[in-house]
Design an enzyme around this catalytic site. Structure first.
Site, PDB file in Angstrom:
ATOM      1  N   ASN A 156      33.710  43.055  39.471  1.00 49.29           N
ATOM      2  CA  ASN A 156      34.234  42.715  40.718  1.00 49.29           C
ATOM      3  C   ASN A 156      35.844  42.020  40.673  1.00 49.29           C
ATOM      4  OD1 ASN A 156      33.528  40.375  39.458  1.00 49.29           O
ATOM      5  ND2 ASN A 156      32.733  39.344  41.311  1.00 49.29           N
ATOM      6  N   LYS A 179      33.613  43.444  26.309  1.00 45.84           N
ATOM      7  CA  LYS A 179      33.144  44.518  26.813  1.00 45.84           C
ATOM      8  C   LYS A 179      33.306  44.458  28.207  1.00 45.84           C
ATOM      9  CE  LYS A 179      29.158  47.072  28.092  1.00 45.84           C
ATOM     10  NZ  LYS A 179      29.763  47.322  29.362  1.00 45.84           N
ATOM     11  N   PRO A 180      34.183  45.283  28.779  1.00 47.06           N
ATOM     12  CA  PRO A 180      34.270  45.220  30.528  1.00 47.06           C
ATOM     13  C   PRO A 180      33.065  45.932  30.946  1.00 47.06           C
ATOM     14  CG  PRO A 180      35.757  46.704  29.583  1.00 47.06           C
ATOM     15  CD  PRO A 180      35.082  46.057  28.484  1.00 47.06           C
ATOM     16  N   GLU A 255      29.465  31.891  33.547  1.00 43.73           N
ATOM     17  CA  GLU A 255      30.053  31.881  35.096  1.00 43.73           C
ATOM     18  C   GLU A 255      28.973  32.687  35.386  1.00 43.73           C
ATOM     19  OE1 GLU A 255      31.416  32.846  38.132  1.00 43.73           O
ATOM     20  OE2 GLU A 255      33.211  33.419  37.150  1.00 43.73           O
ATOM     21  N   CYS A 289      31.769  35.567  43.200  1.00 43.90           N
ATOM     22  CA  CYS A 289      30.483  34.766  43.149  1.00 43.90           C
ATOM     23  C   CYS A 289      30.864  33.687  43.843  1.00 43.90           C
ATOM     24  CB  CYS A 289      30.471  34.266  41.611  1.00 43.90           C
ATOM     25  SG  CYS A 289      30.488  35.674  40.398  1.00 43.90           S
ATOM     26  N   GLU A 386      22.334  36.302  46.625  1.00 44.89           N
ATOM     27  CA  GLU A 386      23.640  36.483  46.616  1.00 44.89           C
ATOM     28  C   GLU A 386      23.815  37.730  47.309  1.00 44.89           C
ATOM     29  OE1 GLU A 386      27.040  35.477  43.794  1.00 44.89           O
ATOM     30  OE2 GLU A 386      25.228  36.238  42.597  1.00 44.89           O
TER      31      GLU A 386
HETATM   32  C1  SIN Z   1      34.046  35.664  40.670  1.00 41.91           C
HETATM   33  O1  SIN Z   1      33.740  36.388  41.673  1.00 41.91           O
HETATM   34  O2  SIN Z   1      33.447  35.485  39.408  1.00 41.91           O
HETATM   35  C2  SIN Z   1      35.436  35.020  40.382  1.00 41.91           C
HETATM   36  C3  SIN Z   1      36.129  34.754  41.727  1.00 41.91           C
HETATM   37  C4  SIN Z   1      37.223  34.022  41.319  1.00 41.91           C
HETATM   38  O3  SIN Z   1      38.013  34.012  40.473  1.00 41.91           O
HETATM   39  O4  SIN Z   1      37.902  33.761  42.438  1.00 41.91           O
END
Ligand code: SIN
Length: 487
Positions: A156, A179-180, A255, A289, A386
């Site tokens: 994202n 690793k993307p 995260e 997120c 989510e």
């Molecule tokens: C994320 O969606 O994990 C990060 C969003 C952000 O850095 O604002």
């Protein structure tokens, strides 16, 4: 499409130990706006990941020994190169990820801001001296790099999530392998090219791109030469990776997912709240997120707020991210579209009302209409999962206490938002919300100066800010004894 981007930034294989790798196996990167193939990329294997770990381990001692000012200079140079290529990097990002070009440009600047921030912080890796219990001793505390850091980053924010981990790791004196996500490898590889041009030595920064997430992930989480693992992604995957890190007792930052409440109290400035929600809900088509997931509105202003929001939402332009004036691009893949469709349908089946949108958008298979639901209830799936799509789900509440209880009734604890003009309420509610980050009369909370991270099942560790180096350093205590007491 890729032809308009400087050739040097379009890479087709992993970057390991300062070299571009090819392999017999390839995978395709698709444009989510039209599902067309953008590029074929060499598919790295677990043994490529292993080589990257060994390269990072070999490079560690000399990178850690560089004066902080030198590491800072190299990060600064990387920052400048990223900003010089902002337009091309943004275009590449939009092509592989889908977000509007203006947002992609914003993401490049956002990612670069971590390179700049940690270039500065590298010089401030301060230690401490502590009064000792007796005069013949001194207690000295130093911070040292943890060692080799491995990371897995999401689709994202293909640039910014990588930059904010790598910048902190390199500033602290760690070496790094990432690793993307396989959907969006091109932004990561372009960043590697610019790291190379900036003069970051071979082995210090490595990018392994591949589709075998399980095998590569096992190397990154289990290899004894990896000291620390950092992940941004879903809570379910994070839990699995955490278990894999346990055997070698790695330092870990996670995260993970969120389920952000966005609370509008009856004393709020409703226009400001609508504006804040538009940013917190529709950034990246709702695929962050920290996107507002549950919109809680006090009963007495519920209808007025819903009306204003509906007007703002009808202005949203859904189109290919390269289209001028576009606000909402495609979702990342067909699974994302299916998930949003299913959450929406189940909410409607359970009694929610549809005010706007409600189905796929005519722009293409992976586009979804901005959708407004009212009469959402806490037990509905849409309030507990989510959404990761452009669906605003409104729920009513009566009292401040009820709003806090509803907001906290989730296993997640990443971001929360609320709007109020009552200063007493501002402090009460901010204190009561069980989240790592709280936006108060503000819908955009992310920046390099602030500590990004969550509590509860949203993970731990902080990225950015003066706290951001903590996760990449060990504290070492030196006890200096045998000193003569002063006469
Ligand atoms: C994320 O969606 O994990 C990060 C969003 C952000 O850095 O604002």
């Amino acid at each position: 499409m890729l032809k308009q981007i400087a050739e040097q930034l379009v890479k087709t294989g992993s970057y390991i130990n300062g070299r571009w790798q090819q392999s017999a196996q390839h995978f395709t990167v698709l444009n989510p706006a039209n599902q067309q193939v953008l590029l074929s990329v060499a598919d790295a294997s677990a043994s490529d990941a292993e080589r990257a770990v060994c390269a990072a381990a070999d490079a560690f001692a000399s990178w850690a020994a560089l004066p902080a000012a030198k590491r800072s200079e190299l990060l600064q140079r990387w920052y400048q190169l990223v900003m010089q290529h902002q337009d091309d990097l943004a275009r590449l990002l939009t092509l592989e990820q889908g977000k509007p070009l203006s947002e992609a440009k914003g993401e490049i600047a956002y990612g670069a801001s971590y390179l700049q921030w940690f270039a500065e912080e590298a010089k401030r890796l301060y230690g401490d001296t502590i009064p000792a219990p007796s005069n013949d001793k001194r207690i000295i505390v130093q911070r040292q790099p943890v060692g080799v850091v491995a990371a897995i980053t999401p689709w994202n924010f293909p640039n910014a999530m990588l930059a904010r981990k790598a910048a902190a790791a390199l500033a602290a004196g760690c070496t790094f392998i990432v690793k993307p996500a396989h959907q969006t490898p091109l932004s990561a590889l372009a960043l590697a090219e610019l790291a190379h041009q900036a003069g970051i030595p071979a082995g210090v920064f490595n990018v392994v791109v591949g589709t075998d997430a399980k095998a590569i992930g096992e190397v990154l989480t289990q290899h004894v030469k990896v000291a620390k693992f950092s992940f941004t992604g879903s809570t379910a995957v994070g839990k699995q990776l955490l278990k894999q890190c346990a055997d070698s007792v790695k330092r870990v930052s996670m995260e993970l997912g969120g389920n952000a409440p966005f609370i509008v109290f009856d004393d709020a400035d409703l226009d400001a709240a609508v504006q804040g929600l538009m940013a917190a809900k529709f950034r990246n088509a709702g695929q962050t997120c920290v996107c507002a997931n549950r919109i809680l509105v006090q009963q007495s202003v519920y209808q007025a707020f819903a009306d204003k929001l509906a007007i703002a939402m009808t202005q949203l332009k859904v189109a290919d991210g390269l289209t001028d004036g576009c606000h909402i691009g495609p979702l990342i893949d067909d699974k994302a579209v299916a998930k949003v469709t299913q959450l929406l349908q189940s909410a409607l089946d359970d009694g929610a009302k549809l005010l706007l949108g409600g189905s796929a958008h005519s722009a293409g298979a992976q586009f979804f209409q901005p959708t407004l639901l009212t009469d959402v209830q806490p037990q509905m799936a849409i309030s507990n999962d989510e959404i990761f799509g452009p669906v605003a789900a409104l729920m009513a509440f009566d009292s401040e206490q009820e709003a806090i209880a509803l907001a906290n009734s989730t296993e997640y604890g990443l971001a929360a938002y609320f709007y109020s003009r009552d200063i007493g309420r501002v402090f009460r509610v901010a204190q009561a919300l069980q989240f790592g980050m709280v936006g108060i009369n503000e819908g955009i909370i992310s920046n390099a100066a602030a500590p990004f991270g969550g509590v509860k099942q949203s993970g731990y560790g902080r990225e950015g800010s003066k706290y951001g180096l903590d996760d990449y350093t060990d504290i070492k205590y030196l006890c200096l004894g045998g000193l003569q007491p002063a006469m």
